[in-house]
Design an enzyme around this catalytic site. Structure first.
Site, PDB file in Angstrom:
ATOM      1  N   ARG A  59       6.267   0.030   1.255  1.00 44.58           N
ATOM      2  CA  ARG A  59       5.996  -1.370   0.942  1.00 44.58           C
ATOM      3  C   ARG A  59       4.872  -1.424  -0.083  1.00 44.58           C
ATOM      4  O   ARG A  59       3.751  -0.995   0.194  1.00 44.58           O
ATOM      5  CB  ARG A  59       5.595  -2.134   2.202  1.00 44.58           C
ATOM      6  CG  ARG A  59       5.151  -3.556   1.919  1.00 44.58           C
ATOM      7  CD  ARG A  59       4.791  -4.338   3.179  1.00 44.58           C
ATOM      8  NE  ARG A  59       4.366  -5.682   2.806  1.00 44.58           N
ATOM      9  CZ  ARG A  59       3.183  -6.213   3.093  1.00 44.58           C
ATOM     10  NH1 ARG A  59       2.284  -5.540   3.806  1.00 44.58           N
ATOM     11  NH2 ARG A  59       2.877  -7.429   2.686  1.00 44.58           N
ATOM     12  N   HIS A 102       0.747 -10.628  -3.216  1.00 40.76           N
ATOM     13  CA  HIS A 102      -0.281 -10.106  -2.301  1.00 40.76           C
ATOM     14  C   HIS A 102      -1.643 -10.478  -2.916  1.00 40.76           C
ATOM     15  O   HIS A 102      -2.445  -9.609  -3.238  1.00 40.76           O
ATOM     16  CB  HIS A 102      -0.110  -8.606  -2.107  1.00 40.76           C
ATOM     17  CG  HIS A 102      -0.804  -8.050  -0.885  1.00 40.76           C
ATOM     18  ND1 HIS A 102      -0.161  -7.308   0.080  1.00 40.76           N
ATOM     19  CD2 HIS A 102      -2.096  -8.134  -0.476  1.00 40.76           C
ATOM     20  CE1 HIS A 102      -1.031  -6.950   1.018  1.00 40.76           C
ATOM     21  NE2 HIS A 102      -2.220  -7.442   0.712  1.00 40.76           N
ATOM     22  N   GLU A 156       0.643 -12.659   4.056  1.00 37.65           N
ATOM     23  CA  GLU A 156      -0.411 -13.344   4.815  1.00 37.65           C
ATOM     24  C   GLU A 156      -0.894 -14.645   4.179  1.00 37.65           C
ATOM     25  O   GLU A 156      -2.083 -14.764   3.829  1.00 37.65           O
ATOM     26  CB  GLU A 156      -1.601 -12.400   5.031  1.00 37.65           C
ATOM     27  CG  GLU A 156      -1.250 -11.115   5.753  1.00 37.65           C
ATOM     28  CD  GLU A 156      -2.485 -10.278   6.115  1.00 37.65           C
ATOM     29  OE1 GLU A 156      -3.586 -10.570   5.615  1.00 37.65           O
ATOM     30  OE2 GLU A 156      -2.350  -9.329   6.909  1.00 37.65           O
ATOM     31  N   ASN A 171       2.055  -8.571  10.189  1.00 42.66           N
ATOM     32  CA  ASN A 171       0.881  -7.703  10.042  1.00 42.66           C
ATOM     33  C   ASN A 171      -0.001  -7.921  11.259  1.00 42.66           C
ATOM     34  O   ASN A 171      -0.404  -9.050  11.543  1.00 42.66           O
ATOM     35  CB  ASN A 171       0.073  -8.056   8.783  1.00 42.66           C
ATOM     36  CG  ASN A 171       0.808  -7.702   7.505  1.00 42.66           C
ATOM     37  OD1 ASN A 171       1.900  -7.122   7.532  1.00 42.66           O
ATOM     38  ND2 ASN A 171       0.210  -8.048   6.369  1.00 42.66           N
ATOM     39  N   TYR A 225      -3.453  -6.665  13.343  1.00 41.64           N
ATOM     40  CA  TYR A 225      -4.707  -5.906  13.420  1.00 41.64           C
ATOM     41  C   TYR A 225      -5.378  -6.023  14.781  1.00 41.64           C
ATOM     42  O   TYR A 225      -5.823  -5.031  15.335  1.00 41.64           O
ATOM     43  CB  TYR A 225      -5.653  -6.292  12.269  1.00 41.64           C
ATOM     44  CG  TYR A 225      -5.131  -5.721  10.961  1.00 41.64           C
ATOM     45  CD1 TYR A 225      -5.407  -4.422  10.601  1.00 41.64           C
ATOM     46  CD2 TYR A 225      -4.270  -6.456  10.149  1.00 41.64           C
ATOM     47  CE1 TYR A 225      -4.867  -3.853   9.447  1.00 41.64           C
ATOM     48  CE2 TYR A 225      -3.718  -5.904   8.998  1.00 41.64           C
ATOM     49  CZ  TYR A 225      -4.023  -4.604   8.653  1.00 41.64           C
ATOM     50  OH  TYR A 225      -3.471  -4.033   7.537  1.00 41.64           O
ATOM     51  N   GLU A 247       2.389  -4.226   8.357  1.00 40.96           N
ATOM     52  CA  GLU A 247       1.068  -3.601   8.269  1.00 40.96           C
ATOM     53  C   GLU A 247       0.508  -3.405   9.655  1.00 40.96           C
ATOM     54  O   GLU A 247       0.582  -4.304  10.503  1.00 40.96           O
ATOM     55  CB  GLU A 247       0.035  -4.480   7.515  1.00 40.96           C
ATOM     56  CG  GLU A 247       0.170  -4.496   6.026  1.00 40.96           C
ATOM     57  CD  GLU A 247      -0.907  -5.358   5.360  1.00 40.96           C
ATOM     58  OE1 GLU A 247      -2.029  -5.479   5.900  1.00 40.96           O
ATOM     59  OE2 GLU A 247      -0.590  -5.921   4.299  1.00 40.96           O
TER      60      GLU A 247
HETATM   61  C1  GBH Z   1      -4.582  -7.253   5.531  1.00 41.49           C
HETATM   62  O1  GBH Z   1      -5.339  -8.361   5.863  1.00 41.49           O
HETATM   63  C2  GBH Z   1      -4.217  -7.320   4.087  1.00 41.49           C
HETATM   64  O2  GBH Z   1      -2.862  -7.668   3.915  1.00 41.49           O
HETATM   65  C3  GBH Z   1      -4.525  -6.052   3.327  1.00 41.49           C
HETATM   66  O3  GBH Z   1      -4.492  -6.313   1.961  1.00 41.49           O
HETATM   67  C4  GBH Z   1      -5.861  -5.515   3.782  1.00 41.49           C
HETATM   68  O4  GBH Z   1      -6.304  -4.460   2.994  1.00 41.49           O
HETATM   69  C5  GBH Z   1      -5.713  -5.082   5.205  1.00 41.49           C
HETATM   70  O5  GBH Z   1      -5.205  -6.108   5.988  1.00 41.49           O
HETATM   71  C6  GBH Z   1      -7.001  -4.570   5.834  1.00 41.49           C
HETATM   72  O6  GBH Z   1      -7.958  -5.573   5.853  1.00 41.49           O
HETATM   73  O7  GBH Z   1     -12.852 -10.743  12.993  1.00 41.49           O
HETATM   74  O8  GBH Z   1     -12.357  -8.935  14.466  1.00 41.49           O
HETATM   75  O9  GBH Z   1     -11.102 -10.983  14.656  1.00 41.49           O
HETATM   76  C7  GBH Z   1      -5.898  -8.344   7.169  1.00 41.49           C
HETATM   77  C8  GBH Z   1      -6.468  -9.664   7.579  1.00 41.49           C
HETATM   78  C9  GBH Z   1      -8.208 -10.825   8.623  1.00 41.49           C
HETATM   79  C10 GBH Z   1      -7.156  -9.049   9.834  1.00 41.49           C
HETATM   80  C11 GBH Z   1      -9.409 -10.724   9.494  1.00 41.49           C
HETATM   81  C12 GBH Z   1      -8.343  -8.995  10.773  1.00 41.49           C
HETATM   82  C13 GBH Z   1     -10.285 -10.403  11.576  1.00 41.49           C
HETATM   83  C14 GBH Z   1     -10.615  -9.445  12.648  1.00 41.49           C
HETATM   84  N1  GBH Z   1      -7.546  -9.544   8.524  1.00 41.49           N
HETATM   85  N2  GBH Z   1      -9.035 -10.257  10.812  1.00 41.49           N
HETATM   86  S1  GBH Z   1     -11.813 -10.071  13.770  1.00 41.49           S
END
Ligand code: GBH
Length: 438
Positions: A69, A113, A158, A282, A284, A344
């Protein structure tokens, strides 16, 4: 065939910002503004992927992934955001796609992006409805050249994060601080998704997806106030971007004092809600939400996840949140949920050199292992997951954090551009070859 892949984005890896007629993006402008990005870092060089793409394709081939991707830099294709097409920009992606196909790696291309052409920002960016049509024009141009070999297309990456960080809080480009007045940015991106999806299909795209950043929302307690706050946050972060696409309507925003989603015109939702071939997710971390201490502002407050380890970025590591998210999508949307692609998932970890000089990123291995198992658990609970992409192939330009957060399976020594696979790269190759599904 389950898709195992790695994910990247144009501004984060390509560099070569002045090569072959590329125009400026909002990230060029933002990163060069003092104080916006940590340590004054910019994407000027990044991973120099524009020149080193074939080495990077070989790294993926040796890793054993069957998909990649990447995102296309809009200002490389349309330097002024609209109008004249820069053939040299298209040629770059043409070479990359041929290189991937030669290795049996399925290309999955993201159109947007976050690197909007600066020329379109000068005309209002995503606050302007016209930008949605410009995305569709650009989609048609790239699909006409690449859709014969690129089967998977992702319109947006996103849109929530782009709206919040770029237009509401100003920590990302274009650096606007509009708070809730940023809501039209959500609608215009989603409209752009719908119009671009039509253009992609008209040019032969097989699978059209949109990728949302999603988080399972956990109320801090079972009090009515906390439940209500969690619902409001879920509405803003998840439902605002899933419901229009999957159900053809916006969620109720009354908790935010908004009685109707702004900027919506008759017919827009039908465009946004046309059938999708997949939802990109995505993931996290989950979010824990409580009632606001102060009643005047937003209807929620971040309570912070406790009792879990955190990544170098400070984000909590909660693998089961991915299972919870995926099964929750199925429960909420039922048959309206198309196949899901985890587009992601990954973590940042500082370099820990092992005895052989290889980065011994055991925390990343544990992170990926547990999250892949969470995908497997969701699949056995009936969620149709078709792919899993690790963020990211390479250490790269991590937006406002510059090069200080390393997300790669492959270490990049930025001064020399030397690439060295980390322990996690070797682990993933074994994981993929041992079992073809999560
Ligand atoms: C992605 O965004 C992007 O698509 C990518 O470009 C980027 O490099 C990658 O992730 C890594 O950052 O404050 O502990 O609750 C991720 C978006 C937004 C995910 C903030 C985590 C907060 C975590 N992020 N979010 S927390």
């Amino acid at each position: 065939m389950f898709l195992w892949g790695t994910a990247t984005a144009s501004y984060q890896i390509e560099g070569a910002v002045a090569d072959d007629g590329r125009g400026l993006s909002i990230w060029d402008t933002f990163a060069h503004e003092p104080g916006k990005v940590k340590d004054g870092h910019t994407g000027d060089m990044a991973c120099d992927h524009y020149h080193r793409w074939s080495e990077d394709v070989m790294l993926m081939a040796a890793l054993g992934v069957n998909s990649y991707r990447f995102s296309i830099s809009w200002p490389r294709i349309l330097p002024a955001g609209r109008g004249a097409v820069n053939q040299a920009g298209l040629d770059f992606y043409d070479r990359l796609v041929d290189g991937l196909c030669a290795q049996g790696i399925v290309p999955a291309a993201t159109l947007f992006h976050w690197d909007l052409p600066q020329a379109l920002e000068d005309e209002g960016g995503w606050l302007a409805r016209d930008t949605a049509s410009r995305l569709a024009d650009y989609a048609g141009v790239v699909a006409a050249r690449l859709a014969d070999r690129v089967p998977i297309w992702i319109t947006l990456n996103e849109p929530f994060v782009h709206m919040v960080f770029g237009y509401a809080l100003g920590t990302h480009a274009p650096g606007r601080t509009l708070f809730l007045d940023a809501l039209p940015v959500a609608h215009h991106q989603l409209l752009g998704h719908g119009l671009a999806a039509q253009a992609l299909r008209a040019h032969g795209a097989q699978r059209v997806l949109v990728t949302n950043n999603l988080t399972p929302v956990r109320p801090a307690s079972s009090s009515t106030g906390d439940l209500r706050a969690a619902d409001a946050y879920d509405t803003l972060h998840n439902r605002l971007f899933n419901d229009p696409v999957l159900l053809g309507r916006y969620p109720d925003l009354s908790a935010f004092g908004v009685d109707a989603m702004p900027a919506v015109r008759d017919g827009d939702l039908a465009v946004i809600a046309q059938p999708l071939d997949g939802l990109g997710v995505n993931y996290y971390n989950p979010t824990r939400i409580r009632a606001p201490g102060e009643p005047m502002g937003l209807p929620f407050e971040d309570a912070g996840i406790t009792g879990h380890p955190t990544t170098a970025f400070g984000w909590p590591v909660v693998p089961d949140g991915l299972r919870e998210l995926l099964t929750g999508l199925k429960a909420r949307y039922g048959d309206a949920l198309p196949p899901v692609y985890v587009t992601e998932n990954g973590c940042s970890q500082p370099d820990i050199p092992g005895p052989d000089g290889v980065i011994d990123d055991q925390d990343r291995i544990a992170f990926l292992d547990a999250h892949i198992q969470a995908v497997g658990a969701a699949m056995s609970e009936g969620v149709d997951v078709r792919g899993y992409y690790v963020w990211s192939l390479l250490d790269n330009f991590e937006w406002a954090e510059g090069y200080t957060q390393r997300f790669g399976l492959v270490h990049v020594d930025f001064p020399t551009q030397k690439r060295t696979p980390k322990a996690s790269y070797h682990w993933l190759r074994t994981r993929i070859t041992t079992s073809p599904t999560p």
